[in-house]
Design a protein around this motif. Structure first.
Motif, PDB file in Angstrom:
ATOM      1  N   GLU A   1       0.827  -1.210   0.000  1.00  0.00           N
ATOM      2  CA  GLU A   1       0.000   0.000   0.000  1.00  0.00           C
ATOM      3  C   GLU A   1       0.864   1.264   0.000  1.00  0.00           C
ATOM      4  OE1 GLU A   1      -3.326   0.737   0.072  1.00  0.00           O
ATOM      5  OE2 GLU A   1      -3.962  -1.322  -0.228  1.00  0.00           O
TER       6      GLU A   1
ATOM      7  N   PHE B   1       2.458   1.600  -3.405  1.00  0.00           N
ATOM      8  CA  PHE B   1       1.410   1.902  -4.389  1.00  0.00           C
ATOM      9  C   PHE B   1       1.211   3.412  -4.516  1.00  0.00           C
ATOM     10  CE2 PHE B   1      -3.220   2.304  -5.353  1.00  0.00           C
ATOM     11  CZ  PHE B   1      -3.192   1.717  -6.614  1.00  0.00           C
ATOM     12  N   ARG B   2       1.517   4.142  -3.425  1.00  0.00           N
ATOM     13  CA  ARG B   2       1.280   5.584  -3.400  1.00  0.00           C
ATOM     14  C   ARG B   2       2.559   6.399  -3.599  1.00  0.00           C
ATOM     15  NH1 ARG B   2      -2.481   2.901  -0.786  1.00  0.00           N
ATOM     16  NH2 ARG B   2      -4.598   3.694  -0.792  1.00  0.00           N
ATOM     17  N   THR B   3       3.650   5.770  -3.977  1.00  0.00           N
ATOM     18  CA  THR B   3       4.891   6.495  -4.280  1.00  0.00           C
ATOM     19  C   THR B   3       5.013   6.711  -5.781  1.00  0.00           C
ATOM     20  OG1 THR B   3       6.219   4.487  -4.522  1.00  0.00           O
ATOM     21  CG2 THR B   3       6.022   5.392  -2.297  1.00  0.00           C
ATOM     22  N   ARG B   4       6.131   7.322  -6.205  1.00  0.00           N
ATOM     23  CA  ARG B   4       6.389   7.544  -7.634  1.00  0.00           C
ATOM     24  C   ARG B   4       7.090   6.334  -8.244  1.00  0.00           C
ATOM     25  NH1 ARG B   4       8.716  12.550  -6.107  1.00  0.00           N
ATOM     26  NH2 ARG B   4      10.682  11.838  -7.006  1.00  0.00           N
TER      27      ARG B   4
ATOM     28  N   THR C   1      -1.033  -0.524 -10.564  1.00  0.00           N
ATOM     29  CA  THR C   1       0.081   0.427 -10.491  1.00  0.00           C
ATOM     30  C   THR C   1       0.804   0.545 -11.824  1.00  0.00           C
ATOM     31  OG1 THR C   1       0.373  -0.167  -8.167  1.00  0.00           O
ATOM     32  CG2 THR C   1       2.167   1.020  -9.203  1.00  0.00           C
TER      33      THR C   1
ATOM     34  N   ALA D   1       9.555   6.034   0.440  1.00  0.00           N
ATOM     35  CA  ALA D   1       8.549   7.082   0.237  1.00  0.00           C
ATOM     36  C   ALA D   1       9.067   8.440   0.711  1.00  0.00           C
ATOM     37  CB  ALA D   1       7.267   6.718   0.991  1.00  0.00           C
TER      38      ALA D   1
ATOM     39  N   SER E   1       7.272  11.353  -1.331  1.00  0.00           N
ATOM     40  CA  SER E   1       5.871  10.935  -1.375  1.00  0.00           C
ATOM     41  C   SER E   1       5.267  10.758   0.012  1.00  0.00           C
ATOM     42  CB  SER E   1       5.746   9.599  -2.127  1.00  0.00           C
ATOM     43  OG  SER E   1       6.341   9.661  -3.387  1.00  0.00           O
TER      44      SER E   1
ATOM     45  N   MET F   1      -0.860  10.403   3.132  1.00  0.00           N
ATOM     46  CA  MET F   1      -0.431   9.165   2.451  1.00  0.00           C
ATOM     47  C   MET F   1      -0.242   8.040   3.473  1.00  0.00           C
ATOM     48  SD  MET F   1       2.559   7.273   2.032  1.00  0.00           S
ATOM     49  CE  MET F   1       3.533   6.463   0.819  1.00  0.00           C
TER      50      MET F   1
ATOM     51  N   THR G   1      -3.758   6.962   4.720  1.00  0.00           N
ATOM     52  CA  THR G   1      -4.499   6.242   3.680  1.00  0.00           C
ATOM     53  C   THR G   1      -3.944   4.834   3.474  1.00  0.00           C
ATOM     54  OG1 THR G   1      -4.850   8.357   2.560  1.00  0.00           O
ATOM     55  CG2 THR G   1      -5.370   6.390   1.310  1.00  0.00           C
ATOM     56  N   SER G   2      -2.612   4.709   3.454  1.00  0.00           N
ATOM     57  CA  SER G   2      -1.988   3.392   3.265  1.00  0.00           C
ATOM     58  C   SER G   2      -2.298   2.471   4.442  1.00  0.00           C
ATOM     59  CB  SER G   2      -0.471   3.531   3.078  1.00  0.00           C
ATOM     60  OG  SER G   2       0.156   3.939   4.280  1.00  0.00           O
TER      61      SER G   2
END
Length: 436
Positions: A72, A75-78, A122, A260, A265, A270, A273-274
């Motif tokens: 998770e 998934f939210r990083t670049r 992703t 991250a 990120s 973030m 949420t993760s």
């Protein structure tokens, strides 16, 4: 009422509840309680409490939410953007060009996410618009993504391998080792198909004009170092015997948070949420596992697994024919259930049959994951197909047609593992000998 009649009633109840859209966990609990009632068990509340506690309090299972949280966070990083930029300079000149980015990118992301859906989403968010803009055939862009997205189930650390390991009481570390070579084999088979297709259909590929010097390629490759370091950090600690799967998962969460933070990120939103995403996914899986554990106990009271095992032994069914029958069964179940549900729903009944036929449970775990991977790109409920449909807006059966060659490659991979079981067993055996 004899056992056969009870089994028929339970089977009807199971498929009725699933077809009515009940949650898998609710269905498992309901069928298990019905089985205990039909077996005239008086202490159902005590059995319910002790079974749920024993099935969810294992130290081994604590690796599951940690690996989900790691996925998770990443998934939210670049990460996906860096993967594309780092891989494309090296793969653009291969026959098939940037289609290989889908395959290698999914393979790399699978090694840190453990989730098929997360891998597909992703990489797909990044690759599909890019490949469409460059003029690649839609059929291959979506087909390679659908097929390669299934690698999230096989390449360690895999959530479904943890679930199987807990259900079958097989070492998760050894399962992770066993999944490595088959995962690399699948990547090789997918890439080989893309090369052959490209050589036969040169008109359907755009001409890549990007020409870079070696120094420029190496500069782009630097973007792969953080994620490759994390993979080496997590998987290496298991393979070298420095950490158990649970300890490696903890290292993975720490490493992904550091990654991250380094990429800019990491923020409070973030992080929150993760954590919520990981908690929801873990709660769903743990509830399914608890229901499956209760059903296993209920089946034990009925002596159903033992009777099935005796029946198979009396049939003198060879291991090969049993595997063919199980492949058909898992493929059908996978059309209607997600992969984790297929595993927990069947292991209590299937494993005694597998053991009675003399099939290695470690090898069977990888075989089972490959069959479940097939089901992820089989309509009507192929989860990877739904993910790609949400990204592209195309009809799910059209996407299934694009994925058909990769479905066939998964069938070929199962045949190869059956003919050459050492593809699965060689690495765990080698590392076990080294440990001694």
């Amino acid at each position: 009422m004899d056992t056969l009649q009870i089994a028929i009633i339970l089977l009807i109840a199971l498929f009725t509840l699933l077809s009515l859209g009940f949650w898998v966990a609710t269905t498992l609990f309901s069928v298990a309680i019905l089985a205990l009632i039909l077996n005239q068990q008086s202490a159902i509340d005590m059995i319910l409490a002790t079974t749920i506690w024993s099935g969810s309090s294992s130290w081994t299972i604590s690796a599951l939410p940690l690996f989900i949280w790691m996925g998770e966070i990443l998934f939210r990083t670049r990460l996906s953007e860096d993967l594309f930029k780092g891989l494309s300079p090296w793969l653009a000149k291969l026959p098939g060009g940037l289609l290989h980015v889908n395959i290698i990118g999914c393979g790399i992301f699978a090694a840190v996410s453990g989730s098929s859906a997360a891998t597909t989403a992703t990489i797909g968010k990044m690759s599909l618009p890019e490949l469409r803009a460059r003029g690649y055939a839609e059929s291959m862009a979506m087909g390679t993504l659908a097929g390669s997205g299934t690698l999230g189930f096989l390449i360690p650390p895999s959530i479904i391998l943890i679930v199987y390991g807990v259900s079958a009481e097989v070492s998760i570390s050894r399962l992770f080792m066993a999944g490595a070579l088959p995962g690399l084999m699948l990547i090789g088979l997918f890439m080989s198909y893309v090369v052959i297709w490209s050589l036969l259909n040169p008109s359907k590929l755009p001409r890549e004009n990007t020409s870079m010097t070696l120094v420029e390629k190496l500069r782009h490759t630097r973007q792969l170092f953080p994620i490759l370091s994390l993979i080496a950090f997590v998987i290496g600690s298991i393979y070298l015997g420095w950490a158990t799967a649970t300890e490696a998962a903890t290292l993975g969460v720490v490493g992904s948070l550091a990654l991250a933070w380094c990429t800019g990120s990491l923020s409070w939103d973030m992080f929150k949420t993760s954590l919520i995403g990981a908690a929801c996914m873990s709660a769903m899986i743990l509830l399914i596992l608890a229901g499956a554990n209760l059903l296993t106990v209920a089946m034990g009271f009925l002596r159903l697994p033992a009777m099935l095992a005796e029946w198979v032994v009396n049939l003198h069914l060879s291991a090969g024919w049993l595997l063919i029958a199980l492949t058909v069964l898992f493929a059908i179940l996978g059309c209607f259930l997600d992969g984790i549900s297929v595993v927990v729903l069947t292991t209590s009944v299937i494993l005694p049959l597998v053991e009675a036929s003399g099939i290695n449970l470690l090898w069977f775990g990888i075989y089972l994951v490959l069959v479940v991977e097939m089901s992820q790109i089989t309509p009507p409920v192929g989860f990877n197909l739904f993910v790609i449909q949400s990204l592209s807006g195309r009809d799910i059966f059209k996407i299934a047609g694009y994925a058909l060659p990769f479905f066939s490659i998964l069938v070929l991979a199962i045949l190869l593992l059956t003919c050459f079981p050492d593809i699965v067993l060689w690495l765990p055996g080698l590392l076990t000998q080294h440990a001694h």
